[in-house]
Scaffold this motif. Structure first.
Motif, PDB file in Angstrom:
ATOM      1  N   ASP A  36       0.843  -1.195   0.000  1.00 38.87           N
ATOM      2  CA  ASP A  36       0.000   0.000   0.000  1.00 38.87           C
ATOM      3  C   ASP A  36       0.882   1.251   0.000  1.00 38.87           C
ATOM      4  N   GLY A  37       0.271   2.404   0.147  1.00 44.35           N
ATOM      5  CA  GLY A  37       1.011   3.655   0.047  1.00 44.35           C
ATOM      6  C   GLY A  37       2.046   3.866   1.132  1.00 44.35           C
ATOM      7  N   PHE A  38       1.924   3.160   2.253  1.00 46.41           N
ATOM      8  CA  PHE A  38       2.928   3.282   3.315  1.00 46.41           C
ATOM      9  C   PHE A  38       4.179   2.463   3.010  1.00 46.41           C
ATOM     10  N   GLY A  39       4.092   1.577   2.045  1.00 47.47           N
ATOM     11  CA  GLY A  39       5.276   0.871   1.583  1.00 47.47           C
ATOM     12  C   GLY A  39       5.608  -0.390   2.356  1.00 47.47           C
ATOM     13  N   THR A  40       6.734  -0.985   1.981  1.00 47.83           N
ATOM     14  CA  THR A  40       7.196  -2.235   2.595  1.00 47.83           C
ATOM     15  C   THR A  40       7.583  -1.995   4.051  1.00 47.83           C
ATOM     16  N   ARG A  41       7.026  -2.819   4.934  1.00 47.44           N
ATOM     17  CA  ARG A  41       7.249  -2.681   6.374  1.00 47.44           C
ATOM     18  C   ARG A  41       6.866  -4.005   7.025  1.00 47.44           C
ATOM     19  N   PRO A  42       6.970  -4.141   8.347  1.00 47.17           N
ATOM     20  CA  PRO A  42       6.745  -5.453   8.958  1.00 47.17           C
ATOM     21  C   PRO A  42       5.432  -6.129   8.587  1.00 47.17           C
ATOM     22  N   VAL A  43       4.329  -5.387   8.508  1.00 47.87           N
ATOM     23  CA  VAL A  43       3.054  -6.040   8.214  1.00 47.87           C
ATOM     24  C   VAL A  43       3.050  -6.634   6.810  1.00 47.87           C
ATOM     25  N   LEU A  44       3.704  -5.995   5.848  1.00 49.44           N
ATOM     26  CA  LEU A  44       3.777  -6.564   4.496  1.00 49.44           C
ATOM     27  C   LEU A  44       4.666  -7.794   4.464  1.00 49.44           C
ATOM     28  N   ARG A  45       5.756  -7.751   5.225  1.00 46.47           N
ATOM     29  CA  ARG A  45       6.625  -8.927   5.284  1.00 46.47           C
ATOM     30  C   ARG A  45       5.887 -10.102   5.939  1.00 46.47           C
ATOM     31  N   GLU A  46       5.077  -9.802   6.952  1.00 51.91           N
ATOM     32  CA  GLU A  46       4.287 -10.845   7.600  1.00 51.91           C
ATOM     33  C   GLU A  46       3.289 -11.457   6.624  1.00 51.91           C
ATOM     34  N   ILE A  79       0.125   2.894  12.812  1.00 51.64           N
ATOM     35  CA  ILE A  79      -0.232   4.091  12.046  1.00 51.64           C
ATOM     36  C   ILE A  79      -1.661   4.478  12.424  1.00 51.64           C
ATOM     37  N   GLY A  80      -1.780   5.337  13.418  1.00 51.96           N
ATOM     38  CA  GLY A  80      -3.091   5.784  13.871  1.00 51.96           C
ATOM     39  C   GLY A  80      -3.626   6.912  13.011  1.00 51.96           C
ATOM     40  N   GLU A  81      -4.922   7.150  13.140  1.00 50.12           N
ATOM     41  CA  GLU A  81      -5.567   8.186  12.329  1.00 50.12           C
ATOM     42  C   GLU A  81      -4.971   9.563  12.586  1.00 50.12           C
ATOM     43  N   GLU A  82      -4.490   9.783  13.818  1.00 52.56           N
ATOM     44  CA  GLU A  82      -3.986  11.116  14.158  1.00 52.56           C
ATOM     45  C   GLU A  82      -2.682  11.436  13.425  1.00 52.56           C
ATOM     46  N   ILE A  83      -1.966  10.413  12.992  1.00 57.27           N
ATOM     47  CA  ILE A  83      -0.678  10.661  12.340  1.00 57.27           C
ATOM     48  C   ILE A  83      -0.742  10.502  10.817  1.00 57.27           C
ATOM     49  N   ARG A  84      -1.842   9.958  10.301  1.00 55.68           N
ATOM     50  CA  ARG A  84      -1.954   9.722   8.853  1.00 55.68           C
ATOM     51  C   ARG A  84      -1.759  10.994   8.024  1.00 55.68           C
ATOM     52  N   PRO A  85      -2.380  12.129   8.387  1.00 57.15           N
ATOM     53  CA  PRO A  85      -2.194  13.314   7.546  1.00 57.15           C
ATOM     54  C   PRO A  85      -0.739  13.740   7.402  1.00 57.15           C
ATOM     55  N   ALA A  86       0.020  13.686   8.497  1.00 55.25           N
ATOM     56  CA  ALA A  86       1.426  14.079   8.436  1.00 55.25           C
ATOM     57  C   ALA A  86       2.230  13.100   7.587  1.00 55.25           C
ATOM     58  N   LEU A  87       1.902  11.798   7.693  1.00 51.34           N
ATOM     59  CA  LEU A  87       2.611  10.806   6.887  1.00 51.34           C
ATOM     60  C   LEU A  87       2.295  10.975   5.405  1.00 51.34           C
ATOM     61  N   PHE A  88       1.027  11.211   5.104  1.00 53.48           N
ATOM     62  CA  PHE A  88       0.664  11.350   3.691  1.00 53.48           C
ATOM     63  C   PHE A  88       1.179  12.657   3.098  1.00 53.48           C
ATOM     64  N   ALA A  89       1.394  13.648   3.921  1.00 51.07           N
ATOM     65  CA  ALA A  89       2.031  14.864   3.404  1.00 51.07           C
ATOM     66  C   ALA A  89       3.432  14.552   2.875  1.00 51.07           C
ATOM     67  N   GLN A  90       4.107  13.592   3.493  1.00 54.86           N
ATOM     68  CA  GLN A  90       5.424  13.168   3.018  1.00 54.86           C
ATOM     69  C   GLN A  90       5.317  12.187   1.842  1.00 54.86           C
ATOM     70  N   LEU A  91       4.286  11.351   1.867  1.00 54.39           N
ATOM     71  CA  LEU A  91       4.171  10.288   0.865  1.00 54.39           C
ATOM     72  C   LEU A  91       3.581  10.746  -0.456  1.00 54.39           C
ATOM     73  N   MET A  92       2.679  11.728  -0.437  1.00 54.52           N
ATOM     74  CA  MET A  92       1.976  12.090  -1.665  1.00 54.52           C
ATOM     75  C   MET A  92       2.914  12.526  -2.784  1.00 54.52           C
ATOM     76  N   PRO A  93       3.975  13.289  -2.513  1.00 53.72           N
ATOM     77  CA  PRO A  93       4.889  13.608  -3.617  1.00 53.72           C
ATOM     78  C   PRO A  93       5.527  12.362  -4.236  1.00 53.72           C
ATOM     79  N   LEU A  94       5.795  11.340  -3.428  1.00 54.51           N
ATOM     80  CA  LEU A  94       6.356  10.093  -3.942  1.00 54.51           C
ATOM     81  C   LEU A  94       5.333   9.356  -4.795  1.00 54.51           C
ATOM     82  N   ILE A  95       4.083   9.313  -4.309  1.00 48.53           N
ATOM     83  CA  ILE A  95       3.018   8.637  -5.047  1.00 48.53           C
ATOM     84  C   ILE A  95       2.750   9.355  -6.369  1.00 48.53           C
ATOM     85  N   GLU A  96       2.707  10.686  -6.323  1.00 50.30           N
ATOM     86  CA  GLU A  96       2.446  11.451  -7.544  1.00 50.30           C
ATOM     87  C   GLU A  96       3.578  11.327  -8.551  1.00 50.30           C
ATOM     88  N   ALA A  97       4.807  11.132  -8.065  1.00 50.08           N
ATOM     89  CA  ALA A  97       5.950  10.954  -8.962  1.00 50.08           C
ATOM     90  C   ALA A  97       5.979   9.566  -9.585  1.00 50.08           C
TER      91      ALA A  97
END
Length: 244
Positions: A36-46, A79-97
């Motif tokens: 998903d948009g958060f990328g490879t991390r422990p849950v994906l490896r699991e 990744i709680g709801e309270e932190i998603r906006p800040a994370l996606f602010a960093q991720l959206m430029p990567l996704i758009e690229a």
């Protein structure tokens, strides 16, 4: 269960990737798993290890390798709801690229690499993806008819490329949608497009779900829906791939 960290040669460099596969000798059908948009991390490896335990070689590439090795941004354990906006602010430029041109170029490299691994058997492969990875999986299947025998996408924007792209798919398909992502009317329109494209498919809204329901490290996680996802994915792979 054996796992590896690998480097996939691409037109733009080297994509780091995680692979999991059954222990012992022999070869196994390949599955390309898009995160998903958060990328490879422990849950994906699991999840890759879980799928590999059913007899498949599972490759999970870092979608954003052009920006660094995974994880490309620092992620909390949950990744709680309270932190998603800040994370996606960093991720959206990567996704758009990550343009369609890059997606298709990477897909060529990923499939070439996957099918060249000594643990992977000859024959067709499967692609599966989550969130934005569902779109990438769908584009990969459309670009590689004949080679991709199964496509599964979960809580992803799978129909955004339009009916023409769906008509290129020869794989058997399962789309598992979040209730918050798709109305019954939109589901009907997508399924009509799949019918008109002549695709063999199942496509359904998983009840009581919100976007991201498969990911156990998010607030969206729904354990019953994750199990339903396995109940749909594993028989699909059993029907379309040769299992070790």
């Amino acid at each position: 269960m054996p796992t590896k960290i690998l480097q996939i040669p691409t037109a733009d460099g080297q994509a780091d990737a995680f692979a999991a596969f059954p222990s012992g000798e022999g070869q196994h059908s390949g599955v390309l798993m898009y995160a998903d948009g958060f990328g490879t991390r422990p849950v994906l490896r699991e999840m890759a290890r879980e799928l590999a335990g059913h007899g498949y070689y599972v490759l999970v590439p870092n979608l954003f390798y052009r920006h660094g090795p995974a994880p490309v941004i620092e992620l909390p354990e949950h990744i709680g709801e309270e932190i998603r906006p800040a994370l996606f602010a960093q991720l959206m430029p990567l996704i758009e690229a990550h343009t369609e041109e890059r997606v298709l170029s990477d897909a060529d490299a990923y499939l070439k690499f996957l099918t060249s691994q000594p643990e992977v058997s000859a024959g067709p492969v499967a692609v599966t993806g989550y969130c934005i990875g569902g779109l990438l999986a769908t584009r990969t299947a459309a670009a590689h008819p004949g080679q991709v025998a199964a496509l599964a996408a979960f809580h992803g924007p799978v129909g955004v490329d339009g009916p023409e792209s769906l008509s290129k798919i020869t794989a058997e398909v399962h789309f598992g949608h979040a209730e918050s992502d798709l109305t019954p009317e939109a589901l009907g329109e997508l399924n009509q497009a799949l019918d008109e494209a002549g695709v063999g498919y199942t496509s359904e809204i998983y009840p009581g779900t919100v976007h991201g329901f498969t990911m156990s490290d998010t607030d969206a996680f729904n354990a019953a829906a994750l199990q339903l996802h396995w109940d749909r994915l594993l028989p699909l792979l059993d029907r379309t791939l040769t299992k070790s």
